[in-house]
Design a protein around this motif. Structure first.
Motif, PDB file in Angstrom:
ATOM      1  N   PRO A 109       0.857  -1.204   0.000  1.00  0.00           N
ATOM      2  CA  PRO A 109       0.000   0.000   0.000  1.00  0.00           C
ATOM      3  C   PRO A 109       0.884   1.241   0.000  1.00  0.00           C
ATOM      4  O   PRO A 109       2.054   1.188   0.392  1.00  0.00           O
ATOM      5  N   VAL A 110       0.322   2.349  -0.458  1.00  0.00           N
ATOM      6  CA  VAL A 110       1.056   3.615  -0.475  1.00  0.00           C
ATOM      7  C   VAL A 110       0.323   4.594   0.433  1.00  0.00           C
ATOM      8  O   VAL A 110      -0.845   4.902   0.212  1.00  0.00           O
ATOM      9  N   THR A 111       0.998   5.046   1.458  1.00  0.00           N
ATOM     10  CA  THR A 111       0.365   5.972   2.392  1.00  0.00           C
ATOM     11  C   THR A 111       0.202   7.338   1.748  1.00  0.00           C
ATOM     12  O   THR A 111       1.016   7.757   0.930  1.00  0.00           O
ATOM     13  N   ARG A 112      -0.886   8.025   2.113  1.00  0.00           N
ATOM     14  CA  ARG A 112      -1.156   9.357   1.597  1.00  0.00           C
ATOM     15  C   ARG A 112      -1.918  10.133   2.667  1.00  0.00           C
ATOM     16  O   ARG A 112      -2.459   9.536   3.609  1.00  0.00           O
ATOM     17  N   GLU A 151      -4.825  11.561   2.759  1.00  0.00           N
ATOM     18  CA  GLU A 151      -6.253  11.273   2.884  1.00  0.00           C
ATOM     19  C   GLU A 151      -6.495   9.762   2.920  1.00  0.00           C
ATOM     20  O   GLU A 151      -5.694   8.987   2.407  1.00  0.00           O
ATOM     21  N   SER A 152      -7.609   9.378   3.523  1.00  0.00           N
ATOM     22  CA  SER A 152      -7.940   7.958   3.624  1.00  0.00           C
ATOM     23  C   SER A 152      -8.515   7.401   2.322  1.00  0.00           C
ATOM     24  O   SER A 152      -8.476   6.192   2.091  1.00  0.00           O
ATOM     25  N   VAL A 153      -9.055   8.277   1.473  1.00  0.00           N
ATOM     26  CA  VAL A 153      -9.579   7.855   0.169  1.00  0.00           C
ATOM     27  C   VAL A 153      -9.046   8.783  -0.913  1.00  0.00           C
ATOM     28  O   VAL A 153      -8.865   9.975  -0.662  1.00  0.00           O
ATOM     29  N   PRO A 154      -8.783   8.271  -2.123  1.00  0.00           N
ATOM     30  CA  PRO A 154      -8.824   6.850  -2.466  1.00  0.00           C
ATOM     31  C   PRO A 154      -7.605   6.104  -1.926  1.00  0.00           C
ATOM     32  O   PRO A 154      -6.603   6.718  -1.572  1.00  0.00           O
ATOM     33  N   VAL A 155      -7.698   4.779  -1.870  1.00  0.00           N
ATOM     34  CA  VAL A 155      -6.589   3.952  -1.402  1.00  0.00           C
ATOM     35  C   VAL A 155      -5.666   3.653  -2.582  1.00  0.00           C
ATOM     36  O   VAL A 155      -6.129   3.412  -3.694  1.00  0.00           O
ATOM     37  N   SER A 156      -4.364   3.692  -2.342  1.00  0.00           N
ATOM     38  CA  SER A 156      -3.386   3.455  -3.420  1.00  0.00           C
ATOM     39  C   SER A 156      -2.475   2.283  -3.075  1.00  0.00           C
ATOM     40  O   SER A 156      -2.124   2.083  -1.903  1.00  0.00           O
ATOM     41  N   PHE A 157      -2.105   1.522  -4.119  1.00  0.00           N
ATOM     42  CA  PHE A 157      -1.219   0.373  -3.947  1.00  0.00           C
ATOM     43  C   PHE A 157      -0.183   0.341  -5.059  1.00  0.00           C
ATOM     44  O   PHE A 157      -0.434   0.828  -6.164  1.00  0.00           O
ATOM     45  N   ILE A 158       0.957  -0.253  -4.763  1.00  0.00           N
ATOM     46  CA  ILE A 158       1.923  -0.615  -5.804  1.00  0.00           C
ATOM     47  C   ILE A 158       1.546  -2.016  -6.282  1.00  0.00           C
ATOM     48  O   ILE A 158       1.400  -2.938  -5.479  1.00  0.00           O
ATOM     49  N   VAL A 159       1.348  -2.171  -7.599  1.00  0.00           N
ATOM     50  CA  VAL A 159       0.944  -3.447  -8.188  1.00  0.00           C
ATOM     51  C   VAL A 159       2.007  -3.914  -9.184  1.00  0.00           C
ATOM     52  O   VAL A 159       2.595  -3.097  -9.906  1.00  0.00           O
ATOM     53  N   MET A 160       2.227  -5.217  -9.228  1.00  0.00           N
ATOM     54  CA  MET A 160       3.225  -5.786 -10.154  1.00  0.00           C
ATOM     55  C   MET A 160       2.524  -6.775 -11.097  1.00  0.00           C
ATOM     56  O   MET A 160       1.649  -7.538 -10.672  1.00  0.00           O
ATOM     57  N   ASP A 161       2.924  -6.764 -12.368  1.00  0.00           N
ATOM     58  CA  ASP A 161       2.357  -7.708 -13.328  1.00  0.00           C
ATOM     59  C   ASP A 161       3.281  -8.914 -13.513  1.00  0.00           C
ATOM     60  O   ASP A 161       4.324  -9.036 -12.830  1.00  0.00           O
ATOM     61  N   LYS A 162       2.932  -9.812 -14.423  1.00  0.00           N
ATOM     62  CA  LYS A 162       3.670 -11.065 -14.647  1.00  0.00           C
ATOM     63  C   LYS A 162       5.095 -10.828 -15.094  1.00  0.00           C
ATOM     64  O   LYS A 162       5.995 -11.612 -14.812  1.00  0.00           O
ATOM     65  N   ASN A 163       5.332  -9.685 -15.754  1.00  0.00           N
ATOM     66  CA  ASN A 163       6.671  -9.368 -16.242  1.00  0.00           C
ATOM     67  C   ASN A 163       7.500  -8.586 -15.242  1.00  0.00           C
ATOM     68  O   ASN A 163       8.544  -8.022 -15.587  1.00  0.00           O
ATOM     69  N   ALA A 164       7.013  -8.519 -14.014  1.00  0.00           N
ATOM     70  CA  ALA A 164       7.698  -7.798 -12.913  1.00  0.00           C
ATOM     71  C   ALA A 164       7.716  -6.289 -13.140  1.00  0.00           C
ATOM     72  O   ALA A 164       8.545  -5.582 -12.569  1.00  0.00           O
ATOM     73  N   ASN A 165       6.797  -5.796 -13.972  1.00  0.00           N
ATOM     74  CA  ASN A 165       6.623  -4.342 -14.111  1.00  0.00           C
ATOM     75  C   ASN A 165       5.755  -3.835 -12.952  1.00  0.00           C
ATOM     76  O   ASN A 165       4.845  -4.523 -12.483  1.00  0.00           O
TER      77      ASN A 165
END
Length: 301
Positions: free
Chosen positions: A281-284, A286-300
């Motif tokens: 998760p990425v702290t910010r 405000e409580s909304v919207p919620v943010s995340f770091i996401v990784m795909d199959k190619n490690a992007n």
């Protein structure tokens, strides 16, 4: 001094009938009511006007506004309802919309917000070109969003603010709060450039608004996010491969094509889907919207 001069001129006018006396008291009340703060003089004159002529809608509305300034929202609501009993009018409807969404028990909040939207829409129906009514509707939608968190309320808010800005009657294009509130909506949508542009407009009209603080928060968040993505959140080697391994190779959604992060385009990507894993998760602020770091199959990320 200016108010005193107005009152003296009013006193020179004919005041033989109850209607004339009522109008005289109403004008005096309006003069005192032009001040940004509540005054007992305004309340006294406007109350007198209503007693003399209960059908004087303008006096009801002005008195309701005085009670609003006084923070007596119950009395304010009674006045706007009193005006509407005399005649349906856009001023009473939109002001009552404001009162209802700000006054009442917490367990009635949803129903009050719904009623607030209905009243603002009624005001617009009486004069679709009135910018103030559109502005009130936009505020009602925005306040409702913080209860429902439904994007449809944000969309309604943006449409109402756009109409308020473009209107030809009582245009809201000089209201700093319109631009500030709309910038908040764009920030929730994570349309950061439009949010920053809105905050800049708001503080140009009212430097006291915390628009620059909001701009600084956005810049810090985006810089932080870019750094986390660029460094892959500090994850390397085996841990990176392990995260990628939990992402399934075969995954289908009807009428949609699977894409990786580098294939996503600006906008909705409504006919595509991404399969990934949440890295962090990425702290910010405000409580909304919620943010995340996401990784795909190619490690992007």
């Amino acid at each position: 001094k200016f108010i005193s001069q107005i009152c003296k001129k009013v006193d020179l006018m004919d005041q033989k009938t109850a209607a004339q006396k009522a109008m005289s008291a109403c004008w005096k009340g309006r003069a005192y009511g032009s001040l940004p703060e509540y005054t007992a003089e305004a309340e006294e004159h406007l109350t007198k006007a209503i007693k003399l002529e209960p059908g004087l809608v303008e006096a009801w509305n002005c008195l309701g506004t005085e009670y609003w300034k006084k923070k007596d929202l119950k009395a304010a609501g009674d006045c706007f309802r009193g005006a509407l009993e005399q005649k349906e009018n856009k001023v009473s409807l939109r002001k009552l919309s404001m009162v209802i969404r700000n006054f009442g028990e917490e367990d009635t909040k949803r129903s009050r917000l719904s009623e607030s939207i209905k009243l603002a829409k009624k005001a617009i129906a009486l004069d679709v070109k009135d910018g103030e009514s559109w502005y009130i509707l936009g505020n009602a939608y925005m306040m409702t969003f913080f209860t429902t968190f439904a994007t449809s309320d944000l969309e309604g808010c943006l449409k109402a603010y756009e109409a308020a800005e473009k209107s030809t009657v009582d245009s809201a294009n000089k209201k700093p709060d319109l631009y500030y509130n709309r910038a908040n909506v764009y920030k929730y949508y994570e349309n950061f450039q439009k949010a920053i542009d809105g905050y800049k407009k708001a503080i140009a009209l009212d430097p006291q608004l915390p628009g620059q603080d909001q701009i600084d928060n956005i810049n810090r968040f985006v810089t932080k996010l870019a750094k986390l993505v660029a460094t892959r959140n500090g994850i390397k080697g085996k841990k990176l491969a392990k995260l990628a391994s939990v992402i399934p190779d075969n995954c289908q959604i009807k009428n949609s094509r699977r894409v990786e992060l580098n294939e996503l385009e600006n906008g909705g990507n409504s006919d595509s889907f991404l399969v990934g894993v949440i890295v962090s998760p990425v702290t910010r602020p405000e409580s909304v919207p919620v943010s995340f770091i996401v990784m795909d199959k190619n490690a992007n990320m």
